[in-house]
Design a protein around this motif. Structure first.
Motif, PDB file in Angstrom:
ATOM      1  N   SER A  35      -1.075   2.165  -4.455  1.00  0.00           N
ATOM      2  CA  SER A  35      -0.235   0.684  -4.248  1.00  0.00           C
ATOM      3  C   SER A  35       0.817   0.515  -5.100  1.00  0.00           C
ATOM      4  N   ILE A  36       1.926  -0.159  -4.796  1.00  0.00           N
ATOM      5  CA  ILE A  36       2.973  -0.384  -5.685  1.00  0.00           C
ATOM      6  C   ILE A  36       2.827  -1.457  -6.665  1.00  0.00           C
ATOM      7  N   ILE A  37       3.185  -1.226  -7.845  1.00  0.00           N
ATOM      8  CA  ILE A  37       3.054  -2.190  -8.835  1.00  0.00           C
ATOM      9  C   ILE A  37       4.183  -2.483  -9.712  1.00  0.00           C
ATOM     10  N   SER A  38       4.235  -3.662 -10.673  1.00  0.00           N
ATOM     11  CA  SER A  38       5.458  -3.801 -11.131  1.00  0.00           C
ATOM     12  C   SER A  38       5.960  -3.185 -12.377  1.00  0.00           C
ATOM     13  N   ASP A  79       0.969  -1.172   0.226  1.00  0.00           N
ATOM     14  CA  ASP A  79      -0.084   0.093  -0.221  1.00  0.00           C
ATOM     15  C   ASP A  79       0.716   1.248  -0.042  1.00  0.00           C
ATOM     16  N   ILE A  80       0.101   2.438  -0.504  1.00  0.00           N
ATOM     17  CA  ILE A  80       1.178   3.584  -0.315  1.00  0.00           C
ATOM     18  C   ILE A  80       0.226   4.530   0.531  1.00  0.00           C
ATOM     19  N   ALA A 118       3.801   2.485  -9.392  1.00  0.00           N
ATOM     20  CA  ALA A 118       2.818   2.873  -8.508  1.00  0.00           C
ATOM     21  C   ALA A 118       1.558   3.131  -9.228  1.00  0.00           C
ATOM     22  N   GLN A 119       0.250   2.935  -8.549  1.00  0.00           N
ATOM     23  CA  GLN A 119      -0.837   3.462  -8.991  1.00  0.00           C
ATOM     24  C   GLN A 119      -1.516   4.221  -7.755  1.00  0.00           C
ATOM     25  N   LEU A 120      -1.945   5.630  -8.185  1.00  0.00           N
ATOM     26  CA  LEU A 120      -2.479   6.342  -7.005  1.00  0.00           C
ATOM     27  C   LEU A 120      -3.901   6.784  -7.553  1.00  0.00           C
ATOM     28  N   PRO A 176       2.973  -3.338   3.624  1.00  0.00           N
ATOM     29  CA  PRO A 176       2.266  -4.438   3.390  1.00  0.00           C
ATOM     30  C   PRO A 176       0.834  -4.327   3.787  1.00  0.00           C
ATOM     31  N   ILE A 177       0.057  -4.888   3.026  1.00  0.00           N
ATOM     32  CA  ILE A 177      -1.335  -4.894   3.003  1.00  0.00           C
ATOM     33  C   ILE A 177      -1.667  -5.207   4.630  1.00  0.00           C
TER      34      ILE A 177
END
Length: 320
Positions: free
Chosen positions: A291-294, A152-153, A229-231, A268-269
């Motif tokens: 969240s953090i993405i690849s 999570d961000i 990341a996606q916000l 972490p979640i």
């Protein structure tokens, strides 16, 4: 007229904790608890660049130390002490006393004694340099390179108020005195999240102080951690005092506005409940914003779920 040494003795010479050697020798001496490492950071504040000439010197004293303590908070470090360098075009003892009183407000609040520094005369403007030292458990230090896919961000506090205040004072948007009164405190008296940083270090992976803007500073984590990341714009904690401002201007302030001195971190979640409890205990807003993405890029989705095409830039001294 007071000399350099008179100023130091009168306004910046105060007792330091036992076991430390403060001002008066060529070097300060301090110890670090066993098993800890030194965390250090420095910031330079220039008149007309980082603060307005009419700023309340008491508030400037607070901000001068706060912006450095914010960096310790991002590492999860406990303050040990600080150094202050200040260049003044002239001696105004009332100004110096107010600045020192503001500075020592945070010295005392965060147990970060002033243990040395320097004073000099400048040709024109005021220049302030502060260096802070902290202690951190290297196993818990929240490095920018430690974000993990699926994290999570989060962000602390609220976004946008300092940017709006600064823009009005620079003449970049119409002056609204009532709005300035509601936002100027965020610009001139940031709150370093020392206690939050220390508490988060047990759960968070990576963290950063977002003083140059959320989008820009978050990308430092993404680059160091080799991830993306996606916000979600709808989740961003906009300062409540900004209600009624044009949505496009709010987006700019929230994503790119500087002088925020809040923390952004990944965790972490399964740490969600613990982090929310930390925020409640410290009475500090904490908000999960993405969240953090690849995929190694920053994607921000607007209120209808479409990715923003052009993300606003944060602050850069040398960007044209």
């Amino acid at each position: 007229m007071a000399s350099e040494f008179d100023l130091i003795a009168r306004y910046f010479k105060r007792p330091v904790p036992a076991g430390m050697l403060g001002g008066g020798d060529d070097c300060a001496l301090f110890a670090v608890p066993e098993g800890m490492q030194v965390a250090t950071s420095t910031d330079l504040l220039l008149e007309s660049r980082h603060f307005f000439s009419d700023v309340d010197p008491f508030k400037l004293g607070i901000k001068a130390l706060a912006v450095n303590l914010s960096d310790l908070a991002a590492m999860g470090a406990t303050p040990i002490g600080c150094l202050l360098g200040i260049a003044l075009p002239r001696i105004d003892e009332g100004w110096v006393k107010a600045f020192a009183d503001g500075f020592y407000t945070l010295v005392d609040r965060h147990a970060c004694p002033l243990i040395g520094g320097d004073t000099t005369r400048s040709e024109s403007d005021i220049a302030i340099s502060v260096t802070v030292f902290g202690a951190v458990d290297p196993a818990k230090a929240m490095r920018r390179s430690s974000a993990c896919i699926g994290d999570d961000i989060w962000v602390s506090g609220y976004l946008g108020a300092a940017d709006i205040a600064c823009s009005m004072m620079l003449g970049q948007m119409p002056m609204d005195l009532a709005l300035l009164d509601r936002t100027r405190l965020a610009l001139e008296q940031p709150v370093p999240r020392i206690d939050l940083g220390k508490a988060l270090s047990a759960y968070a992976h990576a963290a950063i102080d977002i003083s140059d803007g959320l989008a820009q500073d978050l990308q430092h984590i993404l680059k160091a951690s080799r991830c993306g990341a996606q916000l979600h714009e709808s989740l961003l904690p906009i300062a409540p005092v900004l209600q009624g401002i044009d949505p496009a201007r709010l987006r700019q302030a929230a994503l790119a506005g500087g002088d925020v001195y809040e923390l952004c971190w990944t965790a972490p979640i399964d740490a969600r409940e613990a982090i929310l409890k930390i925020g409640q205990t410290l009475q500090t807003p904490v908000t999960r914003i993405g969240s953090i993405i690849s995929n190694q890029q920053l994607i921000v989705y607007d209120s209808v779920g479409s990715p923003l095409i052009d993300l606003p830039f944060g602050f850069d001294h040398f960007r044209t």
